[in-house]
Every structure is written in C-alpha cells, then in structure tokens.
Design a protein around this motif. Structure first.
Motif, PDB file in Angstrom:
ATOM      1  N   GLU A  17      65.007 -24.750  47.098  1.00  0.00           N
ATOM      2  CA  GLU A  17      66.192 -24.054  47.615  1.00  0.00           C
ATOM      3  C   GLU A  17      67.484 -24.683  47.114  1.00  0.00           C
ATOM      4  OE1 GLU A  17      65.198 -21.604  51.477  1.00  0.00           O
ATOM      5  OE2 GLU A  17      65.602 -23.708  51.950  1.00  0.00           O
ATOM      6  N   ASN A  18      67.542 -25.987  47.025  1.00  0.00           N
ATOM      7  CA  ASN A  18      68.753 -26.632  46.523  1.00  0.00           C
ATOM      8  C   ASN A  18      69.015 -26.307  45.063  1.00  0.00           C
ATOM      9  OD1 ASN A  18      69.146 -27.751  49.019  1.00  0.00           O
ATOM     10  ND2 ASN A  18      68.492 -29.819  48.452  1.00  0.00           N
ATOM     11  N   ALA A  19      67.947 -25.985  44.310  1.00  0.00           N
ATOM     12  CA  ALA A  19      68.127 -25.626  42.907  1.00  0.00           C
ATOM     13  C   ALA A  19      68.881 -24.313  42.745  1.00  0.00           C
ATOM     14  CB  ALA A  19      66.765 -25.533  42.221  1.00  0.00           C
ATOM     15  N   LEU A  20      68.991 -23.533  43.816  1.00  0.00           N
ATOM     16  CA  LEU A  20      69.710 -22.261  43.739  1.00  0.00           C
ATOM     17  C   LEU A  20      71.220 -22.429  43.863  1.00  0.00           C
ATOM     18  CD1 LEU A  20      67.360 -20.143  46.043  1.00  0.00           C
ATOM     19  CD2 LEU A  20      67.490 -20.082  43.540  1.00  0.00           C
ATOM     20  N   PHE A  21      71.674 -23.624  44.186  1.00  0.00           N
ATOM     21  CA  PHE A  21      73.100 -23.872  44.364  1.00  0.00           C
ATOM     22  C   PHE A  21      73.688 -24.522  43.122  1.00  0.00           C
ATOM     23  CE2 PHE A  21      71.530 -23.438  48.608  1.00  0.00           C
ATOM     24  CZ  PHE A  21      72.567 -22.845  49.311  1.00  0.00           C
ATOM     25  N   VAL A 156      75.418 -13.553  52.153  1.00  0.00           N
ATOM     26  CA  VAL A 156      75.447 -14.963  52.541  1.00  0.00           C
ATOM     27  C   VAL A 156      74.681 -15.832  51.550  1.00  0.00           C
ATOM     28  CG1 VAL A 156      75.748 -14.423  54.984  1.00  0.00           C
ATOM     29  CG2 VAL A 156      73.438 -14.706  54.079  1.00  0.00           C
ATOM     30  N   LEU A 157      73.732 -15.240  50.821  1.00  0.00           N
ATOM     31  CA  LEU A 157      73.030 -15.993  49.786  1.00  0.00           C
ATOM     32  C   LEU A 157      73.872 -16.120  48.526  1.00  0.00           C
ATOM     33  CD1 LEU A 157      69.457 -14.449  50.177  1.00  0.00           C
ATOM     34  CD2 LEU A 157      70.134 -16.786  50.758  1.00  0.00           C
ATOM     35  N   ALA A 158      74.450 -15.003  48.082  1.00  0.00           N
ATOM     36  CA  ALA A 158      75.216 -15.022  46.833  1.00  0.00           C
ATOM     37  C   ALA A 158      76.471 -15.866  46.932  1.00  0.00           C
ATOM     38  CB  ALA A 158      75.581 -13.584  46.434  1.00  0.00           C
ATOM     39  N   THR A 159      77.030 -15.994  48.131  1.00  0.00           N
ATOM     40  CA  THR A 159      78.225 -16.821  48.309  1.00  0.00           C
ATOM     41  C   THR A 159      77.888 -18.261  48.684  1.00  0.00           C
ATOM     42  OG1 THR A 159      78.388 -16.058  50.607  1.00  0.00           O
ATOM     43  CG2 THR A 159      79.672 -14.857  48.955  1.00  0.00           C
ATOM     44  N   TYR A 160      76.596 -18.615  48.596  1.00  0.00           N
ATOM     45  CA  TYR A 160      76.126 -19.972  48.886  1.00  0.00           C
ATOM     46  C   TYR A 160      76.368 -20.385  50.339  1.00  0.00           C
ATOM     47  CZ  TYR A 160      75.625 -20.758  43.843  1.00  0.00           C
ATOM     48  OH  TYR A 160      75.241 -20.695  42.520  1.00  0.00           O
ATOM     49  N   HIS A 161      76.439 -19.427  51.232  1.00  0.00           N
ATOM     50  CA  HIS A 161      76.651 -19.754  52.632  1.00  0.00           C
ATOM     51  C   HIS A 161      75.337 -20.114  53.314  1.00  0.00           C
ATOM     52  CE1 HIS A 161      79.489 -19.804  55.966  1.00  0.00           C
ATOM     53  NE2 HIS A 161      78.552 -19.284  56.721  1.00  0.00           N
ATOM     54  N   ASP A 219      77.062 -15.426  37.093  1.00  0.00           N
ATOM     55  CA  ASP A 219      76.688 -16.603  36.321  1.00  0.00           C
ATOM     56  C   ASP A 219      75.188 -16.836  36.201  1.00  0.00           C
ATOM     57  OD1 ASP A 219      76.549 -17.060  39.030  1.00  0.00           O
ATOM     58  OD2 ASP A 219      77.093 -19.187  38.896  1.00  0.00           O
ATOM     59  N   SER A 220      74.364 -16.073  36.934  1.00  0.00           N
ATOM     60  CA  SER A 220      72.931 -16.343  36.890  1.00  0.00           C
ATOM     61  C   SER A 220      72.135 -15.103  37.269  1.00  0.00           C
ATOM     62  CB  SER A 220      72.573 -17.505  37.828  1.00  0.00           C
ATOM     63  OG  SER A 220      71.176 -17.697  37.868  1.00  0.00           O
ATOM     64  N   LEU A 221      71.346 -14.613  36.328  1.00  0.00           N
ATOM     65  CA  LEU A 221      70.462 -13.492  36.621  1.00  0.00           C
ATOM     66  C   LEU A 221      69.314 -13.921  37.531  1.00  0.00           C
ATOM     67  CD1 LEU A 221      69.543 -10.564  36.164  1.00  0.00           C
ATOM     68  CD2 LEU A 221      68.354 -11.360  34.086  1.00  0.00           C
ATOM     69  N   THR A 222      68.808 -15.133  37.328  1.00  0.00           N
ATOM     70  CA  THR A 222      67.706 -15.620  38.153  1.00  0.00           C
ATOM     71  C   THR A 222      68.115 -15.732  39.606  1.00  0.00           C
ATOM     72  OG1 THR A 222      66.806 -16.876  36.280  1.00  0.00           O
ATOM     73  CG2 THR A 222      66.067 -17.504  38.492  1.00  0.00           C
ATOM     74  N   GLN A 223      69.273 -16.353  39.856  1.00  0.00           N
ATOM     75  CA  GLN A 223      69.756 -16.453  41.226  1.00  0.00           C
ATOM     76  C   GLN A 223      69.962 -15.072  41.838  1.00  0.00           C
ATOM     77  OE1 GLN A 223      73.309 -18.809  41.075  1.00  0.00           O
ATOM     78  NE2 GLN A 223      72.210 -20.753  41.181  1.00  0.00           N
ATOM     79  N   SER A 224      70.542 -14.172  41.070  1.00  0.00           N
ATOM     80  CA  SER A 224      70.806 -12.824  41.579  1.00  0.00           C
ATOM     81  C   SER A 224      69.516 -12.137  42.009  1.00  0.00           C
ATOM     82  CB  SER A 224      71.517 -11.995  40.509  1.00  0.00           C
ATOM     83  OG  SER A 224      72.757 -12.577  40.149  1.00  0.00           O
TER      84      SER A 224
END
Length: 263
Positions: A17-21, A156-161, A219-224
C-alpha cells in the motif's frame, strides 16, 4: 478485521500500500483534485474534505424526514442505526486500530487511517436510504448510492487521502451493519407484491465509469487502475449487499400477505 490484519498489521501489506504513494508529487495530478476540496478555494464534492460533517447532518435529517413522511418507523430506526454504528466504528477504528511501523516507513505514512470515514459516510447513507425508500424508488436510490461510493472511494485514493484497505474496510463495515439491520427488522404485514427488481448492469457500469474518472491520475496509469478497481469493488459490494438484502426482505415480508390472499 481480516482486511486490517492483512493490509495493516504485516509488512507485506504495508509495503504494497505504501508503494502507491508518491510523496514528492502529492494529490495534484489527480483528475478530481479540483473538486476534492484540497486545492485552495476549491469546492468539495460531498462527503470529501470539509463537506463530510454537513453531508452527514443533511443525510441524517433526510432519513428522519422520509421516515416521518412514510411512517416506516422500524425501517427508519434501522437506517439511523446503520449510519450511527458505521460512523462510530470508523472513528473507533482510528483510535484503537493503530498502524504499526513494521517497515520503517516515512513519518507521514504511519498515521492511523483505517477505516475511511469519508467512504463510510457515503456507504452508510446510501444503505440507509435504501432501507427507507419505497419499493418503486429503491433501484434508483441504489444506483445513485453505488455511483456515490465509487466516486468517493476513487477520490480519496487518487488524492492520497486513504489507502485501498481503508475504503474497503469502511465499505465492508457499512454492508455488515446493513445486513444485520435487515435481519433484525420485524416482518411487515401487507407489503406490496409488485416490486421493481434492481438491474445490476446499468448501475455497475455507471459506478465503473465514476470509479475510473475519480481514481485517475496524470502521473501513473498503474495507480489509476488500482484506485479505480478498488473504488469499483467497494461500489459492487454495496450494490449486491443492498440488492440482495432488499430481495430477502421483500420475500420475508411480502410472502405471508400473498399467501393469505391466495388462500
């Protein structure tokens, strides 16, 4: 609790999960950033950011008003209970479910955030309105609530909240409260026989579109994709929990009335 133990209380879940930030970038590249309330002077889609408390107050007032108008006292009490227990549990989670630092993470990544209160508000209110809505309106209420949860979770995920485990945990919590409420409701004599069955495909397709837009980042297709899939999973959990719960309640409540008339 399984989500908490897997994603928060072991190093593998924390690393994943931290790798997503991406701390040096932040929330700016999120497509929904201008509507998240984090940008200076920007509006916040309910229940994001500062709109969370007003959304909860207005939602509870609407539950009370609909209950008084329709005089469905048991359903109204159950709906209020779903919202109250879900929100109380999300706040208790942040107080009593710590995020242990198992991997030497940055100080900004060790604050307790499980489960998500924002997604909890959207999920609990959506399920509450499903409980008190009339049978003819309920499919539209469920479709709207499903879209709302998908957008809120993606935002809330895309804004790193929040992390994926946070939004999944709060959605599962709200669904569990809803199913418990429907099982504790007393039978309703003379319930309507003809109820429009919810159609899953249009509602879930709309929720998928909302999750894709709300969870997207430049900035990231994987995160999206991860954020969108997580948000859609939350919406699907809510939809099938509420649709199945309403069907079970209809069967339990309406069948005695039909049997007496047929007899």
């Amino acid at each position: 609790m399984a989500v908490y133990l897997i994603a928060v209380c072991n190093p593998f879940g924390q690393r994943a999960e931290n790798a997503l930030f991406t701390e040096d970038v932040g929330a700016g590249p999120a497509w929904i950033y201008d509507w998240s309330g984090q940008a200076y002077g920007s509006p916040a889609l309910p229940p994001l950011n500062q709109s969370a408390t007003p959304t909860l107050i207005v939602g509870m007032a609407a539950v009370v008003a609909i209950t008084l108008i329709r005089r469905n006292w048991w359903q109204g009490c159950a709906a209020a209970g779903v919202v109250t227990v879900t929100l109380a549990a999300t706040q208790a989670g942040k107080m009593f479910l710590p995020r242990p630092d198992l991997i030497g993470a940055h100080v900004s990544l060790v604050d307790p955030s499980f489960p998500s209160g924002h997604v909890g508000i959207a999920a609990a209110l959506s399920l509450a309105f499903a409980l008190i809505a009339s049978p003819r309106v309920r499919p539209y209420v469920l479709a709207t609530g499903t879209l709302w949860v998908a957008v809120t979770g993606g935002a809330v995920l895309a804004t790193y909240h929040h992390r994926p485990s946070d939004v999944l945990g709060s959605t599962l919590l709200a669904c569990a409260c809803y199913r418990l409420a429907t099982r504790l409701l007393p039978p309703v004599v003379g319930a309507p026989d003809v109820v429009r069955a919810p159609r899953a495909l249009p509602a879930t397709a709309l929720a998928a579109a909302g999750a894709l837009v709300a969870g997207a980042r430049d900035d990231s297709l994987t995160q999206s994709l991860i954020f969108a899939v997580t948000a859609f999973l939350c919406a699907a959990l809510l939809w099938f929990t509420a649709a199945d719960g309403c069907s079970a309640a209809r069967t339990r409540h309406a069948c005695p009335a039909r049997t007496r008339r047929e007899g």
